[in-house]
Design an enzyme around this catalytic site. Structure first.
Site, mmCIF file in Angstrom:
data_model
loop_
_atom_site.group_PDB
_atom_site.id
_atom_site.type_symbol
_atom_site.label_atom_id
_atom_site.label_comp_id
_atom_site.label_asym_id
_atom_site.label_seq_id
_atom_site.Cartn_x
_atom_site.Cartn_y
_atom_site.Cartn_z
ATOM 1 N N SER A 1 0.800 -1.228 0.000
ATOM 2 C CA SER A 1 0.000 0.000 0.000
ATOM 3 C C SER A 1 0.829 1.273 0.000
ATOM 4 C CB SER A 1 -0.943 0.017 1.216
ATOM 5 O OG SER A 1 -0.203 -0.116 2.421
ATOM 6 N N ASP B 1 -4.157 7.769 8.170
ATOM 7 C CA ASP B 1 -5.287 6.966 8.635
ATOM 8 C C ASP B 1 -4.934 5.989 9.749
ATOM 9 O OD1 ASP B 1 -3.779 5.118 7.285
ATOM 10 O OD2 ASP B 1 -5.297 4.640 5.769
ATOM 11 N N HIS C 1 -1.156 4.468 7.246
ATOM 12 C CA HIS C 1 -0.435 5.081 6.128
ATOM 13 C C HIS C 1 -0.162 6.555 6.407
ATOM 14 C CE1 HIS C 1 -3.055 1.789 4.578
ATOM 15 N NE2 HIS C 1 -1.886 1.398 4.099
#
Length: 369
Positions: free
Chosen positions: A35, A338, A341
């Site tokens: 990610s 968040d 991340h």
């Protein structure tokens, strides 16, 4: 002036210098990872129905719409593309039949692991994986696409010598899944050697496929992440460093990075013609952790911009984008987006340290003509 004396000056210079288009001269970028680098593959994979990263507030800062990036805006990979004067790297799963983008492809998938999913199913935690699209799956995609980019060995070597291959960040999810399932530091360290072997094997395979310029990032300081600080709270102040980060989890990140650097050094001996560059994400993020206010992050690095409350604004039952969560007004003043991340501002900060500063070894420069 020796290097130790010059280092603070180089660090300061790196973060004062803007990333300019054309700073790097690569003609294409091929990216693998999770990610931290995914620009839309997970969103298109169908692994989850209506995943949260496909909704606001994800993507609100730069693109003004969700793109599948796990942030409010751009990632380190995007800033590297900008520095090369290239378009943002297109996710593999967005390609049309027969399409072969000559300026690069992104194979990274959010939630991906360095190790194949079978290991996690054997440990009884396979059900918590976001995706089965591990590093080996991504390498398979590359091999499938390669025939549309070049055919003969000579043709591929000529084409790829001006391409940058970004191998990671990868491996962080292998550890996340194990830690979040209750694994101890000692237990997870036994898997680290397998993770390093997988990253080294992938790097070697890409070199044998024609890659000549490879950037291999290490792990960020996970002990400063809101998710770790929330899930693993301690009443013992000695467990935290002077910045409020978990000591043992940051030490684990350092352990992974040290093992990775050693593996890359061995690869350099095996493939002396390849330029294998270590990207020190941990080192690039460190000044930000130590002095967030000094670097413009007035809301700090430990508390997330988007979340559902709690001391670090991370609540597993009200994660960013879910019911009960709220997003901050100024993401650029936060490093953490968040809980897991980073914000675009933090990724840009790290990218500056890689492109302009001393956090790549050897330095990230343009390929030879």
């Amino acid at each position: 002036m020796d290097f130790a004396t010059k280092l603070p000056f180089l660090v300061a210079l790196a973060f004062l210098t803007a990333i300019s288009a054309g700073a790097l001269k690569y003609d294409s970028i091929y990216s693998f990872g999770d990610s931290l680098a995914d620009t839309g593959n997970f969103l298109r994979s169908g692994a989850l129905t209506n995943p949260v990263i496909g909704r606001f507030p994800y993507g609100e800062t730069f693109f003004r719409h969700p793109t599948g990036r796990c942030s409010d805006g751009r990632l380190v990979l995007d800033f590297i593309a900008e520095a090369c004067g290239l378009p943002y790297v297109q996710p593999y799963l967005s390609l049309r039949q027969g399409q072969a983008p000559k300026q690069g492809v992104n194979f990274a998938v959010a939630g991906a692991t360095a190790l194949d999913s079978e290991l996690f199913y054997e440990k009884g935690i396979g059900q918590i994986l976001w995706t089965n699209m591990s590093l080996s799956v991504q390498l398979g995609w590359f091999k499938k696409l390669k025939s549309s980019l070049c055919n003969t060995k000579q043709e591929c070597e000529s084409y790829f010598k001006r391409s940058l291959f970004v191998v990671g960040e990868i491996g962080g999810n292998d550890y996340n899944y194990l830690f979040f399932a209750g694994g101890s530091i000692k237990q997870v360290r036994t898997v680290a050697s397998l993770v390093i072997e997988a990253i080294a094997a992938a790097t070697g395979m890409l070199i044998e496929q024609g890659a000549a310029e490879l950037l291999v990032p290490g792990n960020l300081p996970i002990g400063c992440s809101a998710v770790y600080l929330t899930l693993f709270q301690s009443s013992n102040k000695a467990d935290y460093d002077e910045n409020g980060c978990w000591k043992i989890y940051n030490a684990f990140s350092k352990y992974h990075n040290a093992q990775l650097k050693h593996a890359l050094q061995e690869l350099r001996k095996k493939y002396p013609h390849a330029n294998i560059i270590y990207a020190d994400y941990y080192g690039a993020a460190k000044p930000l952790v130590h002095a967030p206010m000094h670097h413009g992050f007035s809301s700090g690095v430990l508390k997330s911009c988007c979340g559902g409350g709690g001391p670090y604004n991370f609540n597993y039952t009200a994660r960013c984008g879910h019911l009960g969560s709220k997003v901050c007004e100024s993401p650029s003043t936060y490093a953490n987006w968040d809980g897991v991340h980073l914000t675009e501002a933090a990724y840009q900060y790290i990218a500056r340290g890689l492109i302009n500063g001393p956090f790549t070894s050897p330095p990230l420069k343009s390929p030879p003509p």
